[in-house]
Scaffold this motif. Structure first.
Motif, PDB file in Angstrom:
ATOM      1  N   LEU A   1      16.243   6.418  42.043  1.00 29.23           N
ATOM      2  CA  LEU A   1      16.305   6.415  43.505  1.00 29.23           C
ATOM      3  C   LEU A   1      14.969   6.811  44.124  1.00 29.23           C
ATOM      4  O   LEU A   1      14.581   6.278  45.171  1.00 29.23           O
ATOM      5  CB  LEU A   1      17.412   7.354  43.975  1.00 29.23           C
TER       6      LEU A   1
ATOM      7  N   ARG B   1      23.955   5.553  47.489  1.00 30.97           N
ATOM      8  CA  ARG B   1      23.466   5.752  48.855  1.00 30.97           C
ATOM      9  C   ARG B   1      23.489   7.238  49.239  1.00 30.97           C
ATOM     10  O   ARG B   1      22.531   7.751  49.825  1.00 30.97           O
ATOM     11  CB  ARG B   1      24.316   4.950  49.840  1.00 30.97           C
ATOM     12  N   SER B   2      24.588   7.935  48.919  1.00 34.94           N
ATOM     13  CA  SER B   2      24.678   9.355  49.289  1.00 34.94           C
ATOM     14  C   SER B   2      23.681  10.196  48.491  1.00 34.94           C
ATOM     15  O   SER B   2      23.094  11.152  49.021  1.00 34.94           O
ATOM     16  CB  SER B   2      26.100   9.870  49.070  1.00 34.94           C
TER      17      SER B   2
ATOM     18  N   ILE C   1      20.625  -2.778  46.974  1.00 35.83           N
ATOM     19  CA  ILE C   1      20.903  -1.775  48.007  1.00 35.83           C
ATOM     20  C   ILE C   1      19.640  -1.386  48.757  1.00 35.83           C
ATOM     21  O   ILE C   1      19.639  -1.247  49.989  1.00 35.83           O
ATOM     22  CB  ILE C   1      21.549  -0.520  47.381  1.00 35.83           C
ATOM     23  N   PHE C   2      18.533  -1.220  48.029  1.00 38.31           N
ATOM     24  CA  PHE C   2      17.320  -0.666  48.628  1.00 38.31           C
ATOM     25  C   PHE C   2      16.222  -1.723  48.836  1.00 38.31           C
ATOM     26  O   PHE C   2      15.069  -1.368  49.102  1.00 38.31           O
ATOM     27  CB  PHE C   2      16.802   0.482  47.763  1.00 38.31           C
TER      28      PHE C   2
ATOM     29  N   LEU D   1      13.243   4.168  46.671  1.00 40.51           N
ATOM     30  CA  LEU D   1      12.928   4.486  48.067  1.00 40.51           C
ATOM     31  C   LEU D   1      11.468   4.186  48.393  1.00 40.51           C
ATOM     32  O   LEU D   1      11.104   4.042  49.565  1.00 40.51           O
ATOM     33  CB  LEU D   1      13.246   5.957  48.344  1.00 40.51           C
TER      34      LEU D   1
ATOM     35  N   GLU E   1      27.961   2.048  44.406  1.00 43.59           N
ATOM     36  CA  GLU E   1      27.082   1.766  45.548  1.00 43.59           C
ATOM     37  C   GLU E   1      27.118   2.905  46.561  1.00 43.59           C
ATOM     38  O   GLU E   1      26.072   3.365  47.031  1.00 43.59           O
ATOM     39  CB  GLU E   1      27.496   0.451  46.214  1.00 43.59           C
ATOM     40  N   GLU E   2      28.309   3.375  46.902  1.00 39.73           N
ATOM     41  CA  GLU E   2      28.423   4.489  47.843  1.00 39.73           C
ATOM     42  C   GLU E   2      27.761   5.748  47.278  1.00 39.73           C
ATOM     43  O   GLU E   2      27.075   6.489  47.997  1.00 39.73           O
ATOM     44  CB  GLU E   2      29.905   4.768  48.133  1.00 39.73           C
TER      45      GLU E   2
ATOM     46  N   THR F   1      21.884  -3.490  41.009  1.00 37.13           N
ATOM     47  CA  THR F   1      22.529  -2.875  42.168  1.00 37.13           C
ATOM     48  C   THR F   1      21.514  -2.110  43.004  1.00 37.13           C
ATOM     49  O   THR F   1      21.526  -2.172  44.244  1.00 37.13           O
ATOM     50  CB  THR F   1      23.647  -1.924  41.707  1.00 37.13           C
ATOM     51  N   THR F   2      20.624  -1.396  42.333  1.00 35.31           N
ATOM     52  CA  THR F   2      19.599  -0.628  43.043  1.00 35.31           C
ATOM     53  C   THR F   2      18.667  -1.547  43.822  1.00 35.31           C
ATOM     54  O   THR F   2      18.331  -1.278  44.989  1.00 35.31           O
ATOM     55  CB  THR F   2      18.787   0.223  42.049  1.00 35.31           C
TER      56      THR F   2
ATOM     57  N   ALA G   1      20.819   9.104  47.390  1.00 29.04           N
ATOM     58  CA  ALA G   1      19.498   8.771  47.938  1.00 29.04           C
ATOM     59  C   ALA G   1      19.194   9.610  49.173  1.00 29.04           C
ATOM     60  O   ALA G   1      18.033   9.985  49.413  1.00 29.04           O
ATOM     61  CB  ALA G   1      19.427   7.286  48.266  1.00 29.04           C
ATOM     62  N   GLU G   2      20.217   9.923  49.955  1.00 30.84           N
ATOM     63  CA  GLU G   2      20.004  10.767  51.140  1.00 30.84           C
ATOM     64  C   GLU G   2      19.490  12.144  50.733  1.00 30.84           C
ATOM     65  O   GLU G   2      18.647  12.730  51.418  1.00 30.84           O
ATOM     66  CB  GLU G   2      21.314  10.891  51.928  1.00 30.84           C
TER      67      GLU G   2
END
Length: 654
Positions: A196, A308-309, A262-263, A200, A304-305, A258-259, A311-312
């Protein structure tokens, strides 16, 4: 969310989370603290970066590999629910086999043994999917375990032990076989945080073989599994193991795809460019049906969820914080310190010492523990230490059965301390704790031993001169290099202390041994103040004993001097005998009239002989003390968290 809240509130308290400074433990702790005020975190080395927001009152500093300190914790907290997340060996760089088995098996046997027979709700252990080893393709809980690492073997052993305790001893326990857990607070050297972090920035890291698979499960789902297991605990579940995974096999290739999606990463993934772990297998995923059916738990967060969380959380970390949030590089964290204070008639000084040490360590922003060694002080030192330990989990107390002296008090603390560096201080505040800041700076520069050098003492001039004279005579006589004006006040690296503790002598002289073990040493000058409270316990006779202890422990010079004097006396006596015999033959009437000369010679040689015998006797006495092999010291009790645990001769609690 509301359902999990209800389950947390239904748990029997107090609640204890062991290994709370780890990834899973801290997530569990943080979630429990949102709903409960009777939650405690057992940590080995005090706060780390994961626990910055946790109140100190919730922390219990304890080494679970130490039976006595574990018993003290259990006796003082009286936990009703225990979530056991302490482990060693899950990282590829944690390779100490002995420590793996001690931490992952023996410490749990000790802890469960202490909890057994009490009123108790649930013991939920963080097991591992590694228990299945090579049999890792969606195995059920009763499938054969084929462990392929020390870590896996230790986890299988614990699972078998808990099964025995649950089925045959009716102990309310369960083992959760966790799969590839990820989420906030994960060690940044691990796969998901690293992926991640790169994603990013619009890139991807190197990957292992694309066919290698994992069963990725978010840490929030794992926290829910712990709570649901505890609230569902019934006799039919005692001792069972449960697979905690999604049941979905995700290959590294699928994770990369997937990564990228998503990003919005445009870089192509490179596979096979990173070395995999020795135990990675291509078909590694769970069969969670048993946990779903018996615990009423099911995974709710998809990959996926979850990415994302997570990554935050990764986005909140600066480059420095990301680099420091890992156990892989021990130099990425601030090293921890144990302060060992020898206390005798220092009851008034102990609270002041605690306050000044705490301020110093917090200023340094390091993990620490403060060990007060009550050397059978006749005042209320033990009670004062106990009161401090109740309000500060960093405080540990040791009580001796009698007065063994400050040197053995230091050894007693060094044998039980757990930090990276050790500071020795006298309890009378003549060793200023604020100087530790300079010690620590020198330690970070690469010095292994940093000692305080007393350039001046606030005392009568005559005493000051006598102390300076002793250090110079001691250094002159010693067969090792002894720094001038250096007392016990010092900071020593853990490996130096390890060698010092390997020195078996009972007539201990720490500052001499510190010089003997060597390593890189330097001094820090300071002015030694007067004793803040009371009167000094030192006097002329005690100082003479100190001088004898140092000289006879680290010098053969007295014996060498006796040999030299004996040779000179023999030569002079031979010359005198020849001269006297010659004069008698040549001049018969020249012999002395009376016995004065003879008496003087007899007294002089007699006194010299007695002195020589006394010196030899000092060495013989030291030999006798070592040969007898009596215990160096006797610990009567251990003080933690406001509770006193009496100790047996084997060091275990009574």
């Amino acid at each position: 969310m509301l359902e999990l809240q209800a389950h947390i509130r239904a748990l029997r308290g107090p609640i204890l989370v062991t290994g709370a400074s780890g990834f899973i433990g801290v997530n569990l702790l943080q979630r429990l603290l949102k709903e409960r005020s009777d939650v405690y975190a057992a940590v080995r080395r005090g706060k780390n970066w994961r626990l910055d927001d946790v109140n100190d009152e919730r922390l219990v500093v304890v080494d679970l590999n130490d039976f006595a300190s574990t018993k003290n914790m259990v006796d003082s907290l009286q936990p009703q629910t225990v979530f056991d997340c302490a482990a060693y060996g899950a990282y590829s760089f944690e390779e100490d086999g002995g420590l793996i088995y001690q931490t992952n098996f023996q410490s749990i046997v000790n802890l469960v043994g202490l909890l057994q027979g009490r009123q108790f709700g649930a013991f939920v252990h963080a097991g591992s999917s590694s228990e299945y080893g090579t049999n890792c393709s969606a195995p059920s809980e009763d499938s054969a375990c084929e462990p392929n690492s020390h870590y896996a073997v230790s986890k299988v052993a614990v699972a078998s032990y808990l099964q025995y305790m649950g089925k045959h001893k009716s102990f309310p326990c369960a083992n959760l076989r966790l799969y590839a857990v990820y989420g906030p607070y994960e060690d940044t050297s691990r796969l998901i945080p690293n992926v991640l972090r790169q994603a990013l920035a619009g890139k991807l890291p190197p990957f292992v073989d694309a066919r290698t698979s994992r069963d990725f499960i978010h840490v929030d789902d794992v926290v829910a599994a712990f709570v649901r297991t505890a609230t569902a605990m019934q006799p039919e579940l005692y001792g069972q193991s449960f697979n905690i995974g999604t049941g979905t096999k995700t290959t590294i290739g699928e994770l990369a795809a997937t990564t990228r999606r998503i990003f919005d990463v445009t870089d192509e993934a490179e596979f096979g460019t990173m070395e995999g772990r020795a135990w990675d297998l291509a078909e590694w995923y769970a069969d969670p049906r048993n946990a779903i059916a018996k615990l009423g738990w099911r995974p709710r967060i998809g990959l996926e969820e979850g990415l994302r969380s997570t990554a935050e959380w990764v986005m909140t970390l600066s480059d420095a914080e990301h680099a420091a949030a890992t156990k892989r590089d021990p130099n990425a964290r601030r090293r921890s310190v144990s302060a060992i204070i020898a206390c005798y008639k220092d009851g008034q000084a102990i609270p002041v010492m605690h306050k000044r040490l705490t301020e110093t360590f917090k200023k340094l922003d390091i993990n620490y523990e403060i060990i007060f060694v009550n050397d059978c002080s006749p005042d209320d030192s033990a009670q004062i230490i106990r009161d401090l330990s109740l309000i500060d989990p960093h405080v540990i107390g040791i009580s001796h059965s009698r007065n063994f002296g400050s040197q053995m008090a230091f050894r007693s603390g060094m044998e039980l301390c757990t930090m990276d560096g050790i500071v020795l201080l006298d309890g009378d505040l003549q060793d200023p704790p604020e100087l530790i800041e300079q010690f620590y700076q020198r330690w970070e520069e690469g010095w292994d031993v940093i000692y305080g050098r007393r350039v001046k003492r606030e005392m009568p001039m005559l005493w000051g001169l006598m102390y300076k004279l002793f250090y110079r005579i001691f250094a002159r006589f010693s067969y090792i290099v002894i720094p001038h004006d250096a007392g016990d006040f010092s900071l020593m690296d853990r490996r130096v202390v390890g060698w010092l503790l390997n020195c078996p002598e009972r007539d201990l002289f720490v500052r001499g041994l510190r010089a003997y073990v060597g390593f890189r040493q330097t001094g820090v000058d300071y002015v030694r103040p007067e004793r803040m409270f009371g009167r000094s316990t030192n006097n002329l006779l005690k100082n003479i004993e100190w001088a004898k202890k140092g000289i006879f422990s680290f010098s053969d010079t007295p014996l060498t001097m006796l040999t030299s004097v004996g040779i000179v006396a023999l030569a002079l006596s031979t010359v005198a005998a020849v001269v006297t015999a010659g004069l008698k033959l040549l001049f018969p009437g020249i012999a002395a009239q009376g016995a004065t000369t003879l008496q003087i010679l007899i007294l002089m040689f007699g006194s010299a002989n007695l002195f020589a015998v006394g010196l030899v006797g000092e060495y013989v006495a030291k030999i006798m003390a070592e040969v007898k092999g009596r215990p160096r010291l006797i610990r009567a009790a251990l003080i933690r968290n406001g509770a006193t645990t009496e100790l047996l001769p084997d060091g275990k609690a009574r």
